[in-house]
Motif scaffolding. Structure first.
Motif, PDB file in Angstrom:
ATOM      1  N   ILE A 239       0.840  -1.162   0.165  1.00 24.09           N
ATOM      2  CA  ILE A 239       0.003   0.036   0.304  1.00 24.09           C
ATOM      3  C   ILE A 239       0.919   1.216   0.093  1.00 24.09           C
ATOM      4  N   LEU A 240       2.002   1.202   0.855  1.00 26.49           N
ATOM      5  CA  LEU A 240       2.823   2.432   0.891  1.00 26.49           C
ATOM      6  C   LEU A 240       3.377   2.867  -0.212  1.00 26.49           C
ATOM      7  N   ASN A 241       3.782   1.163  -1.502  1.00 24.00           N
ATOM      8  CA  ASN A 241       4.623   1.738  -2.732  1.00 24.00           C
ATOM      9  C   ASN A 241       3.220   2.121  -3.995  1.00 24.00           C
ATOM     10  N   ASN A 242       1.901   2.366  -3.244  1.00 26.61           N
ATOM     11  CA  ASN A 242       0.830   2.254  -4.497  1.00 26.61           C
ATOM     12  C   ASN A 242       0.697   3.588  -4.292  1.00 26.61           C
ATOM     13  N   LEU A 243       0.206   4.260  -2.507  1.00 24.46           N
ATOM     14  CA  LEU A 243       0.354   5.820  -2.448  1.00 24.46           C
ATOM     15  C   LEU A 243       1.448   6.612  -2.928  1.00 24.46           C
ATOM     16  N   THR A 244       2.812   6.213  -2.645  1.00 25.28           N
ATOM     17  CA  THR A 244       3.814   6.894  -3.236  1.00 25.28           C
ATOM     18  C   THR A 244       3.811   7.547  -4.566  1.00 25.28           C
ATOM     19  N   GLU A 252       7.611  13.101  -2.582  1.00 26.69           N
ATOM     20  CA  GLU A 252       8.199  13.456  -1.841  1.00 26.69           C
ATOM     21  C   GLU A 252       7.299  13.831  -0.828  1.00 26.69           C
ATOM     22  N   LYS A 253       6.295  12.988  -0.513  1.00 27.22           N
ATOM     23  CA  LYS A 253       5.433  13.046   0.689  1.00 27.22           C
ATOM     24  C   LYS A 253       5.196  11.727   1.296  1.00 27.22           C
ATOM     25  N   LYS A 254       6.363  11.254   1.535  1.00 30.11           N
ATOM     26  CA  LYS A 254       6.152   9.727   1.733  1.00 30.11           C
ATOM     27  C   LYS A 254       6.228   9.755   2.657  1.00 30.11           C
ATOM     28  N   GLU A 255       6.870  10.789   3.616  1.00 24.21           N
ATOM     29  CA  GLU A 255       6.711  10.608   5.554  1.00 24.21           C
ATOM     30  C   GLU A 255       5.247  11.322   5.904  1.00 24.21           C
ATOM     31  N   LEU A 256       4.618  11.996   4.980  1.00 24.36           N
ATOM     32  CA  LEU A 256       3.212  12.186   5.780  1.00 24.36           C
ATOM     33  C   LEU A 256       2.473  11.377   5.020  1.00 24.36           C
ATOM     34  N   ILE A 257       2.465  10.202   4.511  1.00 22.62           N
ATOM     35  CA  ILE A 257       2.126   9.120   3.673  1.00 22.62           C
ATOM     36  C   ILE A 257       1.942   7.910   5.075  1.00 22.62           C
ATOM     37  N   LEU A 258       3.376   7.799   4.981  1.00 19.73           N
ATOM     38  CA  LEU A 258       3.833   7.150   6.336  1.00 19.73           C
ATOM     39  C   LEU A 258       2.768   7.451   7.946  1.00 19.73           C
ATOM     40  N   GLU A 259       3.518   8.251   8.674  1.00 20.62           N
ATOM     41  CA  GLU A 259       2.722   8.503   9.397  1.00 20.62           C
ATOM     42  C   GLU A 259       0.849   8.560   8.977  1.00 20.62           C
ATOM     43  N   ALA A 260       0.790   9.282   7.731  1.00 23.42           N
ATOM     44  CA  ALA A 260      -1.190   8.318   8.132  1.00 23.42           C
ATOM     45  C   ALA A 260      -1.568   7.139   8.249  1.00 23.42           C
ATOM     46  N   VAL A 266      -2.406   0.858   9.467  1.00 22.07           N
ATOM     47  CA  VAL A 266      -2.681   0.399   8.697  1.00 22.07           C
ATOM     48  C   VAL A 266      -0.818  -0.204   8.568  1.00 22.07           C
ATOM     49  N   GLU A 267      -0.391  -1.073   8.801  1.00 23.48           N
ATOM     50  CA  GLU A 267       1.070  -1.223   8.286  1.00 23.48           C
ATOM     51  C   GLU A 267       1.671  -1.212   6.914  1.00 23.48           C
ATOM     52  N   PRO A 268       2.790   0.088   7.270  1.00 23.96           N
ATOM     53  CA  PRO A 268       2.893   0.332   5.339  1.00 23.96           C
ATOM     54  C   PRO A 268       3.262  -1.047   4.310  1.00 23.96           C
ATOM     55  N   SER A 269       3.734  -2.240   4.778  1.00 24.15           N
ATOM     56  CA  SER A 269       3.786  -3.246   4.198  1.00 24.15           C
ATOM     57  C   SER A 269       2.725  -4.474   3.606  1.00 24.15           C
ATOM     58  N   ARG A 270       1.162  -3.845   4.265  1.00 21.12           N
ATOM     59  CA  ARG A 270      -0.088  -4.729   3.236  1.00 21.12           C
ATOM     60  C   ARG A 270      -0.778  -3.964   2.487  1.00 21.12           C
ATOM     61  N   ARG A 271      -1.016  -4.666   2.059  1.00 29.97           N
ATOM     62  CA  ARG A 271      -1.498  -4.898   0.286  1.00 29.97           C
ATOM     63  C   ARG A 271      -2.801  -4.058   0.297  1.00 29.97           C
ATOM     64  N   GLY A 272      -3.437  -3.572  -0.702  1.00 30.41           N
ATOM     65  CA  GLY A 272      -4.532  -3.219  -0.576  1.00 30.41           C
ATOM     66  C   GLY A 272      -6.124  -4.504  -0.627  1.00 30.41           C
ATOM     67  N   ALA A 282     -10.554   5.094   7.184  1.00 34.62           N
ATOM     68  CA  ALA A 282      -9.714   5.789   8.110  1.00 34.62           C
ATOM     69  C   ALA A 282      -8.299   6.158   7.714  1.00 34.62           C
ATOM     70  N   LEU A 283      -7.847   5.597   6.185  1.00 35.57           N
ATOM     71  CA  LEU A 283      -7.052   5.881   6.054  1.00 35.57           C
ATOM     72  C   LEU A 283      -6.934   7.640   5.208  1.00 35.57           C
TER      73      LEU A 283
END
Ligand code: SAM
Length: 292
Positions: A239-244, A252-260, A266-272, A282-283
């Motif tokens: 999910i992290l890679n798709n959103l970034t 550029e907003k990767k840190e903000l996405i991690l924060e959200a 939601v663990e960043p390593s999960r898949r959609g 919630a996300l």
């Protein structure tokens, strides 16, 4: 009771009388089995107090069942060649109106207001043209028409995606878009043999019942749908890679996405495909301030 249109013999007779040839490009696969039609109208829960909207009446196979079981029927048919045929096959019924229009371009809400005065219960019932199944269903839901629901024949594969639960390979942004507005149930699978000509794919009937309330309250629905579509852009990515990669300036907003992601639990390593609608809600709300 008149002879059913939907038998192989009667259908061939009608097609022959008018020299009608099927247009594959318009998804013309007509039903030739009255039992299937009875099943569809039963699953739609029609009474004489129901007004029915049909998309693509063809030569009227389903339309006549709707005319018998509901109070009034309005049917949109794109193919001009079918209009005189329908005038003939549906002549025994005085509660049917055919509109020669592409449903995707029609102002369905105004037509409901004009044609269905006094009806509180409105259902969409159809054997959909398969080349435009998804755009038609999404249009009917996103326009927030005053309907109880939609009961339609479609490709089984699309029905599987629409009704899919999280964690399955069919679950995706289409499942979420439709389950946001409705409760989706596959009510029947249908063999190819009930169509003329037979389609190349398996078919099913799905019933979508509009929800009173969405399953999750979100700050902004459009943004919620952007987040869900982005999360499934590449199914094998996290999910992290798709959103970034999908959200504007996501890298550029990767840190903000991690924060959200952390705020939404939601663990960043999960898949959609593993997130429920509530988790996407919630996300999306946690991401919203960073992208709006
Ligand atoms: N209801 C008939 C039956 O079950 O035998 C015909 C169903 S056939 C799968 C789909 C029908 O939708 C065809 O009559 C086709 O011409 C019509 N159609 C295709 N695209 C359409 C559109 N965009 N708007 C309205 N009708 C359309």
């Amino acid at each position: 009771m008149h002879k059913d249109i939907a038998t192989p013999l009667r259908t061939k007779e009608i097609l022959g009388k008018y020299g009608f040839s099927f247009k594959k490009s318009l998804g013309q696969n007509f039903l030739i089995d009255p039992n299937i039609l009875r099943n569809i109208t039963e699953h739609a829960g029609l009474t004489k107090d129901t007004a029915a909207i049909e998309i693509g009446p063809g030569i009227g196979a389903l339309t006549e069942h709707l005319a018998r079981t509901s109070g009034k029927v309005v049917a949109f048919e794109i193919d001009q060649r079918l209009i005189p045929i329908l005038g003939d096959t549906l002549s025994p019924y005085d509660n049917v109106k055919i509109i020669n229009k592409d449903v995707l371009e029609a102002d369905v809400e105004s037509i409901i207001q004009e044609e269905f005065e006094g009806y509180d219960d409105i259902m969409v019932v159809a054997n959909l043209p398969y080349y435009v199944t998804t755009p038609i269903i999404l249009k009917l839901l996103m326009e927030r028409l005053p309907i109880r629901g939609i009961c339609v024949m479609l490709q089984k594969e699309v029905g599987d995606r629409i009704s899919a639960k999280p964690g399955t390979k069919e679950y995706g942004s289409l499942s979420i878009a439709i389950q946001y507005y409705t409760e989706a149930e596959m009510v029947m699978t249908v063999p190819k043999t009930v169509f003329m000509p037979q389609p190349n794919v398996d078919s099913a009937v799905i019933r979508l019942t509009k929800r009173e309330q969405p399953p999750v309250e979100v700050i902004d629905e459009d943004f919620f749908f952007t987040v869900t579509r982005s999360s499934f852009a590449q199914r094998r990515k996290t999910i992290l890679n798709n959103l970034t990669s999908q959200l504007p300036h996501g890298k550029e907003k990767k840190e903000l996405i991690l924060e959200a992601l952390s705020k939404a639990g939601v663990e960043p390593s999960r898949r959609g495909e593993t997130l429920s609608i509530q988790e996407f809600g919630a996300l999306s709300d946690a991401l919203y301030p960073h992208f709006n």
